[in-house]
Design an enzyme around this catalytic site. Sequence first.
Site, mmCIF file in Angstrom:
data_model
loop_
_atom_site.group_PDB
_atom_site.id
_atom_site.type_symbol
_atom_site.label_atom_id
_atom_site.label_comp_id
_atom_site.label_asym_id
_atom_site.label_seq_id
_atom_site.Cartn_x
_atom_site.Cartn_y
_atom_site.Cartn_z
ATOM 1 N NE ARG A 54 25.050 47.866 43.530
ATOM 2 C CZ ARG A 54 25.111 49.104 43.928
ATOM 3 N NH1 ARG A 54 25.388 49.545 45.067
ATOM 4 N NH2 ARG A 54 25.044 49.957 42.785
ATOM 5 C CB CYS B 106 28.124 49.808 35.038
ATOM 6 S SG CYS B 106 27.775 50.025 36.548
ATOM 7 C CB SER C 108 24.332 47.213 35.325
ATOM 8 O OG SER C 108 23.690 48.000 36.276
#
EC number: 2.1.1.45
Length: 264
Positions: free
Chosen positions: A21, A146, A167
């Site tokens: 991203r 995350c 993540s």
Amino acid sequence: MHQYQDLLEHILSDGAEKHDRTGTGTLSVFGHQMRFDLAAGFPMLTTKKLPFKAIVHELLWFLAGDTNVRYLQNNGVSIWDEWADANGDLGPVYGKQWRSWQAPDGRSIDQITNLVQMIRTNPDSRRLIVTAWNPADVEQMALPPCHCLFQFYVANGRLSCQLYQRSADVFLGVPFNIASYALLMMMIAQVTDLAPGHFVHTFGDAHLYSNHLDQARLQLTRAPRALPTLRINPAVRDIFGFRYEDFKLENYDPHPHIKAEVAV
């Protein structure tokens, strides 16, 4: 903390190149797991210096249900500044979901209060879970969670915790996450009259950003040192009653800090 060094080596040797991203690029692995027994010491990384104050204040901020960076800034912590709007707001991030998840019928669910109560009254439950991943709110969050789900487990008088992190910024974020959830586990263990057990850290996409590779290699040249000891004020019996002054990190002897840029 060889577990963390092993993860760095695994990503550098086996990681797949992926776009992300932020546009930075990563080396990434999927499905890795680390385990830390808190009887061996508090899992605070020693191969580079970490800011204990920031770790504690961020966790207290989560537990307060706060989603504005003002408290953090007032305590000298800037780790969330890049994502905050002009008023310091982050949207319905961790604190909101932990403390006041909005149900479809209008109820507000305090997951932390419910968790502590269930550990006390039904420690064998397999529902000792808190989630920050709320699909209805993700688009309004400055940064979707995350570290998005964690589960507690009680056996033989010890409290363990497993975190699922979808993540993971392994160089900058993961050392914080390990210490933060180990600290949370110790706090909840204290207020439920249990001993700290294992912290299990399970990853989805665990990655090194392309501008962190040299720093990771430098860190791998450093030998881990003995883990520190964390002392918590034993008088605190309410999970929401802790203050920064209730925590003391002893015998923390890390290697020097390694600077790296955060990918926003």
